[in-house]
Scaffold this active site. Sequence first.
Site, PDB file in Angstrom:
ATOM      1  CG  LEU A   8     -67.806 -18.684  -5.469  1.00 30.57           C
ATOM      2  CD1 LEU A   8     -69.169 -19.228  -5.048  1.00 30.57           C
ATOM      3  CD2 LEU A   8     -66.724 -19.697  -5.093  1.00 30.57           C
ATOM      4  CB  ILE A   9     -70.417 -13.614  -4.819  1.00 33.37           C
ATOM      5  CG1 ILE A   9     -70.400 -12.833  -6.155  1.00 33.37           C
ATOM      6  CG2 ILE A   9     -70.309 -12.658  -3.629  1.00 33.37           C
ATOM      7  CD1 ILE A   9     -69.165 -12.006  -6.433  1.00 33.37           C
ATOM      8  CD  GLN A  19     -73.625 -16.575  -2.184  1.00 31.99           C
ATOM      9  OE1 GLN A  19     -74.739 -16.911  -1.782  1.00 31.99           O
ATOM     10  NE2 GLN A  19     -72.704 -17.444  -2.552  1.00 31.99           N
ATOM     11  NE  ARG A  20     -80.073 -11.688  -4.009  1.00 35.34           N
ATOM     12  CZ  ARG A  20     -81.235 -12.295  -4.118  1.00 35.34           C
ATOM     13  NH1 ARG A  20     -81.310 -13.590  -3.954  1.00 35.34           N
ATOM     14  NH2 ARG A  20     -82.333 -11.613  -4.437  1.00 35.34           N
ATOM     15  N   GLY A  42     -74.743  -7.097  -3.988  1.00 33.25           N
ATOM     16  CA  GLY A  42     -74.432  -6.352  -5.211  1.00 33.25           C
ATOM     17  C   GLY A  42     -73.091  -6.700  -5.838  1.00 33.25           C
ATOM     18  CG  HIS A  43     -69.836  -7.896  -3.535  1.00 37.67           C
ATOM     19  ND1 HIS A  43     -69.019  -6.790  -3.531  1.00 37.67           N
ATOM     20  CD2 HIS A  43     -70.293  -8.039  -2.264  1.00 37.67           C
ATOM     21  CE1 HIS A  43     -68.963  -6.291  -2.299  1.00 37.67           C
ATOM     22  NE2 HIS A  43     -69.738  -7.020  -1.514  1.00 37.67           N
ATOM     23  N   GLY A  44     -72.008  -9.541  -7.233  1.00 34.40           N
ATOM     24  CA  GLY A  44     -72.149 -10.271  -8.502  1.00 34.40           C
ATOM     25  C   GLY A  44     -72.391  -9.277  -9.630  1.00 34.40           C
ATOM     26  CE  LYS A  45     -76.741  -3.714  -9.364  1.00 34.66           C
ATOM     27  NZ  LYS A  45     -78.014  -3.402  -8.703  1.00 34.66           N
ATOM     28  CD  GLU A  56     -68.469 -24.591 -19.270  1.00 35.60           C
ATOM     29  OE1 GLU A  56     -67.554 -23.740 -19.176  1.00 35.60           O
ATOM     30  OE2 GLU A  56     -68.311 -25.799 -19.033  1.00 35.60           O
TER      31      GLU A  56
END
Length: 450
Positions: free
Chosen positions: A267-268, A273-274, A276-279, A305
């Site tokens: 979760l970001i 969000q959007r 680049g943190h998820g990356k 999962e």
Amino acid sequence: MIVNISFNIFDMNDTDDKQTNNKVLTFNANKCTNIQLTWTRQDIIDPPPNIPETNENKETDDSDDEEEDEEQEHLDNGFFKPTYSHQIFKEDNIIGYDPLVLNIYMAAGSLTTYLETNYTLKSKNITNVEKELLNVFSKTDAPIPTKDQYIQYIEEKEAKFRPPGTKIHEYSINDRETGEETNYEVYFGRITDPGIVRYHEKLQVFVLWFIDGSSFIYTGDSNWDIFFIFKTVMIDGEKRYGIVGYCTLYNFYHHPSATRPRISQILILPPYQRNGHGKYLLNSIYNYYKNNDSIYGPVYDITVEDPADQFDSLRNHVDLLNIKQSGLFNDVKMDISTLGNSELFENIRKQLLIPIKQGKICFEIFLYSKFIGQSKSHPDYKNFRIHIKKRLYKQFIGDQKDIPDANVGANGEQQQLDPETIEKNKLNAIIELYKNVEEDYFETISSLQR
Ligand SMILES: CC(=O)SCCNC(=O)CCNC(=O)[C@H](O)C(C)(C)COP(=O)(O)OP(=O)(O)OC[C@H]1O[C@@H](n2cnc3c(N)ncnc32)[C@H](O)[C@@H]1OP(=O)(O)O
């Protein structure tokens, strides 16, 4: 800054959902919940900017049309709304008397909480908002009882907060909206660390709000690992930390002496969000396990999962980029026969920890980039489409005698279909699924070119 989550129960559900009976109203919890990330006392705006003065205002102001709803979802001053509340409030509903207000404040780093409400439990038929919320907040660090005590906490103690676990990475990015360069740090911890358990107990409420069908993980099991991202800012000459996002992974055993971590929840938080943190989070996870053995030995690969579509998009983006940068797709044959090159996908798994199945998805995307703008009759493109459709058939229909709802007519009525119609329906379903695959692949290719 303080994470300020504010439930505004004035912000009622659509008129249709409103049940006016002795002034008992039903509110949509997602719509009336406002969440704000704040860091200092000044961030606590009282009342939050979108709270109407009275419920009557809101009722007569039936301009609670779509435009306003959209605004509510993207509020200023760091306010944001949950996507799901049904795990806290049955069917996302809060039943209460008019007026009702609840604001939840959480310190941006420590997640110390204060629940502010003018809610009064006048009847057992209305939602006990505070009780439902207390069920999902930390029991170890229960919400602070008064706003004054909370403000005092922010002023005196929040600056002392330090992230749990070990720092494993740091990066800077320019904020998409402000263009300002900001620093972030990634931390890793095992669930056997009491500091990690304690912090996670405060953080986990966010998965109920933002991941569909999620549940709290059982932290009594020692196989959990957690990665966190914290934003760092200087406030009054002191370095301060604020949570940005996190990921939980469960370490499975892989024969004979390897570990297979599986991403459980990632979760970001919406304000980040959007960007680049998820990356960064996913790459930090890959890099950590490439360089460190886990519970049962070296890491075999990293699985996921029950991934949500958003996560699939992130993963495809990150994995394809990593494969391209590794050079492993250089000089591969650009047709579907490459999917049979087991050495290639084995190397991708070994070097990048990308499971074989996911490596193949990345190759499909890579191959699809060749067909964008191509004539549909190009033989390689045709083979590609047949291959994907066969894969989808196997995945979604397989040996099933029937596709879901094949026997349900347009108006929901049961109908007996002949085998030919059932087969036609199956093919139509595959065509639809295929269209989605092409769209997703196109999006990934476009995002990698930005
Ligand atoms: C296993 C599970 O936990 S499944 C549940 C996953 N979590 C959720 O759904 C919770 C809500 N969502 C989130 O927390 C976040 O949006 C995440 C984790 C899915 C993605 O993190 P973000 O920081 O927003 O992604 P990030 O900015 O790094 O995106 C990198 C690329 O991934 C892809 N991507 C990321 N999110 C999306 C999305 N929602 N839709 C389409 N593509 C996306 C894009 O290619 C994006 O590049 P672009 O922004 O230049 O187009």
